[in-house]
Write an enzyme that holds these catalytic residues in place. Structure first.
Site, mmCIF file in Angstrom:
data_model
loop_
_atom_site.group_PDB
_atom_site.id
_atom_site.type_symbol
_atom_site.label_atom_id
_atom_site.label_comp_id
_atom_site.label_asym_id
_atom_site.label_seq_id
_atom_site.Cartn_x
_atom_site.Cartn_y
_atom_site.Cartn_z
ATOM 1 N N HIS A 7 0.813 -1.244 -0.021
ATOM 2 C CA HIS A 7 -0.095 0.025 0.022
ATOM 3 C C HIS A 7 0.859 1.144 0.009
ATOM 4 C CE1 HIS A 7 0.652 -1.209 4.163
ATOM 5 N NE2 HIS A 7 0.790 -0.043 4.593
ATOM 6 N N HIS B 192 0.683 5.074 1.094
ATOM 7 C CA HIS B 192 0.164 6.206 2.088
ATOM 8 C C HIS B 192 0.036 7.346 1.089
ATOM 9 C CE1 HIS B 192 0.365 4.090 5.914
ATOM 10 N NE2 HIS B 192 1.185 3.410 5.265
#
Ligand code: AMP
Length: 114
Positions: free
Chosen positions: A100, A102
């Site tokens: 992922h 951010h």
């Protein structure tokens, strides 16, 4: 079979999230514990655990994530700038073993990070 990560459960709509963008390859949603006024997580739908697990077959999807990050930043009007961060492994503090990025914005971000 290994237990699903929390992000896989979000992809599969088993737990809710505030989704800000979705297409065939990726999903973006608000971080539940925001570290800045804008804190969005951008993830591939393909299960890649971390940067360390990216293979040649993933290059297209990982490149696509950055195109999506740019699009989200434009849609959210992050003209003042933004930071894109990925934590890889224990020392970086990675908590969820699903790749992922951010996307952080909305305040002055210190450098170097902690
Ligand atoms: P990392 O430490 O880089 O693995 O980041 C994991 C991020 O996932 C943290 O910023 C958490 O706040 C966020 N997070 C964990 N669970 C959820 C959830 N159910 N919905 C949205 N964000 C989450």
């Amino acid at each position: 079979m290994a237990e699903k990560t929390i992000f896989k459960k979000i992809i599969d709509r088993e737990i809710p999230a505030k989704i800000v963008y979705e297409d065939d390859l990726c999903l973006a949603f608000e971080d539940v514990n925001p570290q800045a006024p804008t804190h969005v997580l951008v993830i591939p739908k393909r299960e890649i655990a971390s940067v360390d697990d990216v293979t040649e077959e993933d290059e297209e999807v990982v490149g696509h994530l950055f195109a999506v990050i740019k699009k989200i930043a434009a849609e959210l009007g992050l003209a003042g700038g933004y930071r894109v961060v990925t934590n890889c492994g224990r020392d970086a503090g990675q908590e969820v073993m699903h790749l992922h990025f951010h996307l952080l914005a909305g305040r002055k971000l210190a450098w170097p990070p902690g």
